[in-house]
Design an enzyme around this catalytic site. Sequence first.
Site, PDB file in Angstrom:
ATOM      1  N   ARG A 286       0.806  -1.224   0.000  1.00  0.00           N
ATOM      2  CA  ARG A 286       0.000   0.000   0.000  1.00  0.00           C
ATOM      3  C   ARG A 286       0.844   1.281   0.000  1.00  0.00           C
ATOM      4  O   ARG A 286       0.329   2.373  -0.187  1.00  0.00           O
ATOM      5  CB  ARG A 286      -0.961  -0.011   1.200  1.00  0.00           C
TER       6      ARG A 286
ATOM      7  N   GLN B 250      14.312 -14.153   3.404  1.00  0.00           N
ATOM      8  CA  GLN B 250      13.077 -14.926   3.316  1.00  0.00           C
ATOM      9  C   GLN B 250      12.586 -14.721   1.876  1.00  0.00           C
ATOM     10  O   GLN B 250      11.989 -13.704   1.553  1.00  0.00           O
ATOM     11  CB  GLN B 250      12.033 -14.393   4.320  1.00  0.00           C
TER      12      GLN B 250
ATOM     13  N   ASN C 193      36.744  42.353   3.777  1.00  0.00           N
ATOM     14  CA  ASN C 193      35.409  42.772   3.341  1.00  0.00           C
ATOM     15  C   ASN C 193      35.288  42.467   1.847  1.00  0.00           C
ATOM     16  O   ASN C 193      36.080  42.961   1.039  1.00  0.00           O
ATOM     17  CB  ASN C 193      35.214  44.273   3.605  1.00  0.00           C
TER      18      ASN C 193
HETATM   19  C1  UD1 Z   1       0.860  -8.251  12.151  1.00  0.00           C
HETATM   20  C2  UD1 Z   1       0.243  -9.186  13.208  1.00  0.00           C
HETATM   21  C3  UD1 Z   1      -0.960  -8.504  13.840  1.00  0.00           C
HETATM   22  C4  UD1 Z   1      -0.509  -7.200  14.467  1.00  0.00           C
HETATM   23  C5  UD1 Z   1       0.180  -6.325  13.418  1.00  0.00           C
HETATM   24  C6  UD1 Z   1       0.773  -5.117  14.095  1.00  0.00           C
HETATM   25  C7  UD1 Z   1       0.641 -11.431  12.351  1.00  0.00           C
HETATM   26  C8  UD1 Z   1       0.044 -12.628  11.729  1.00  0.00           C
HETATM   27  N1  UD1 Z   1      -0.157 -10.409  12.572  1.00  0.00           N
HETATM   28  O1  UD1 Z   1      -0.141  -8.076  11.178  1.00  0.00           O
HETATM   29  O2  UD1 Z   1      -1.505  -9.359  14.838  1.00  0.00           O
HETATM   30  O3  UD1 Z   1      -1.617  -6.531  15.029  1.00  0.00           O
HETATM   31  O4  UD1 Z   1       1.241  -7.039  12.783  1.00  0.00           O
HETATM   32  O5  UD1 Z   1       1.251  -4.218  13.124  1.00  0.00           O
HETATM   33  O6  UD1 Z   1       1.807 -11.438  12.650  1.00  0.00           O
HETATM   34  N2  UD1 Z   1       6.854  -9.856   7.337  1.00  0.00           N
HETATM   35  C9  UD1 Z   1       7.914 -10.631   6.922  1.00  0.00           C
HETATM   36  N3  UD1 Z   1       7.670 -11.800   6.278  1.00  0.00           N
HETATM   37  C10 UD1 Z   1       6.427 -12.242   6.030  1.00  0.00           C
HETATM   38  C11 UD1 Z   1       5.345 -11.445   6.468  1.00  0.00           C
HETATM   39  C12 UD1 Z   1       5.588 -10.273   7.123  1.00  0.00           C
HETATM   40  O7  UD1 Z   1       9.063 -10.262   7.125  1.00  0.00           O
HETATM   41  O8  UD1 Z   1       6.294 -13.318   5.433  1.00  0.00           O
HETATM   42  C13 UD1 Z   1       7.120  -8.607   8.052  1.00  0.00           C
HETATM   43  C14 UD1 Z   1       6.577  -7.373   7.353  1.00  0.00           C
HETATM   44  O9  UD1 Z   1       7.546  -6.810   6.518  1.00  0.00           O
HETATM   45  C15 UD1 Z   1       6.239  -6.461   8.515  1.00  0.00           C
HETATM   46  C16 UD1 Z   1       5.918  -7.405   9.647  1.00  0.00           C
HETATM   47  O10 UD1 Z   1       6.462  -8.659   9.292  1.00  0.00           O
HETATM   48  O11 UD1 Z   1       7.337  -5.644   8.909  1.00  0.00           O
HETATM   49  C17 UD1 Z   1       4.422  -7.536   9.874  1.00  0.00           C
HETATM   50  O12 UD1 Z   1       3.825  -8.016   8.708  1.00  0.00           O
HETATM   51  P1  UD1 Z   1       2.451  -7.441   8.188  1.00  0.00           P
HETATM   52  O13 UD1 Z   1       2.110  -8.133   6.925  1.00  0.00           O
HETATM   53  O14 UD1 Z   1       2.469  -5.988   8.197  1.00  0.00           O
HETATM   54  O15 UD1 Z   1       1.476  -8.020   9.321  1.00  0.00           O
HETATM   55  P2  UD1 Z   1       0.112  -7.380   9.730  1.00  0.00           P
HETATM   56  O16 UD1 Z   1      -0.925  -7.889   8.829  1.00  0.00           O
HETATM   57  O17 UD1 Z   1       0.248  -5.930   9.898  1.00  0.00           O
END
Ligand code: UD1
Length: 509
Positions: free
Chosen positions: A19, A79, A383
């Site tokens: 986003r 990853q 100056n």
């Molecule tokens: C996650 C939490 C949610 C919490 C929220 C807070 C989970 C399942 N959910 O949701 O409970 O309220 O954060 O902001 O964890 N990332 C990776 N690898 C992946 C997926 C994500 O490195 O495979 C990293 C993303 O870059 C990010 C963080 O993990 O920095 C969180 O991932 P995001 O997809 O934003 O999780 P949310 O849906 O926000």
Amino acid sequence: MPQPHLRTVVVLAAGEGKRMKSALPKVLHPLLGRTLLGHVLTAAAPLAADRTVVVVGHGAEQVRAHLTEIAPDATPVLQAQQLGTGHAVRIALEAVPEASGTVVVINGDVPLLRAETVAALVAAHEGEGAAATVLAAEVPDPTGLGRIVRDAAGRLEQIVEERDATPAQRALREINAGIYAFDAVRLRDALGKLSTDNDQGEEYLTDVFGLLVSAGEPVGVHVAADHVETLGCNDRVELAGLRRLLRDRVNEAWMRTGVSILDPDTTWIDVTATVERDAVIDQNTQLRGTTVVGAQAVVGPDVTLIDTVVGAAATVLRSHAVGAEVGPGASVGPYAYLRPAARLAEKSKVGTFVEVKNSEVGPGAKVPHLSYVGDATIGAKANIGAATIFVNYDGVNKHRTVVGEAAFIGCDTSLIAPVEVGAGAYVAAGSAISQDVPPGALGVTRAPQRSIEGWVARKRAGTVSAAAAERALAEGASAGGPVAREGEAIHGDAETVGRPSAAGDTATE
Ligand code: UD1
Ligand code: MG
């Protein structure tokens, strides 16, 4: 045998941040002096972890390069496919088999998190000997976040993602901030048991809590005192909101140390900048990077300082500076441009529409108006008259100009480098100086003036100028100075043309 790691920090930064709609990975977006990732690593730094692992994926090369700059000790772990936060932590721990004790996991996109809060979470977790502890917060709008589900006794039961939640769970306003402390052994064990049986088909780190609770392990919830710290960043509107919140936090902290900020809403100070006591920061001012503003200095309105040091009691008004040094009591602007290695000594002045680059302006020296100073050394109390250009570039190489102590450069002068004007020397206004001027001498290259009488009447007949001249001549007005007829040269006496007042009368204070 390697020593076991007692504390490991894992930062999750592999997600794309769809986003944000950006070519830049989300965690690399800047926020008042650091990237989002930089803020998170700074908050984790006081934990003094044995190892910090950063999970990278989207834009991995860019994130790795940034880590080399800001956290060379951190270990990036790839990853390749983003299969969920649980999967990300599993991969991270595979890279640190020696990790034992506490594993702190932090989402990479929570830049307002304070070090004190992470420390308090870890202290609570270690103090209670919990298997896992989550940082939670009560928020006004929990949309999109995981909810903390507690049992009747108030103990954590599970963490449920909004998309997997029941309507009753969705109504909960206590959310998972995405920051956790785990016992390494029990975390590894639970990560091995994660399913992908959820709306996104991902391995959720949050499911570790439900698994530990079912196994009868002690888990904890640490509630953040200020929910603002837990705000994540998903798009640029949220990023701008976080920037305003951080701006207010930074400004408030400086005001409490004795800095006057006249308009906090338009003052943007990077977390890496420093402002000393009794400095006054006027409106529309940005202090960026490693900028330092000294005690009692007055900066603004309308000033941007990047990696610039401003000495005590100096003033900087409506100006832009990058990598410059402004000495104590010096005065800059309005409308000055200081470029890298512009060094202004104490009580010197760089005034209006003046650009300075890679040059020293000596103590008490003045460059008040409309000048370019490049690759120069200007002595104390010299100056430099209006519209002086330090001609430093021959198209291939840059050359230096030296202006001695208390030298006086008349207006509209070119100093063609390499060249030196000695101490106490004068340069006549309008000169192009390409040879050294000895100390105390007057340098002058000006052509003698001639005035061709009657030229306007002959060549511009019928103009307002011709009419004005005719009236003036009829009244018997006459200008002094040598007069020639057209085509006739006048040979001036250099001593007369270059008389000190020729410099002085057109130089300015
Ligand atoms: C996650 C939490 C949610 C919490 C929220 C807070 C989970 C399942 N959910 O949701 O409970 O309220 O954060 O902001 O964890 N990332 C990776 N690898 C992946 C997926 C994500 O490195 O495979 C990293 C993303 O870059 C990010 C963080 O993990 O920095 C969180 O991932 P995001 O997809 O934003 O999780 P949310 O849906 O926000
Ligand atoms: Mg998120």
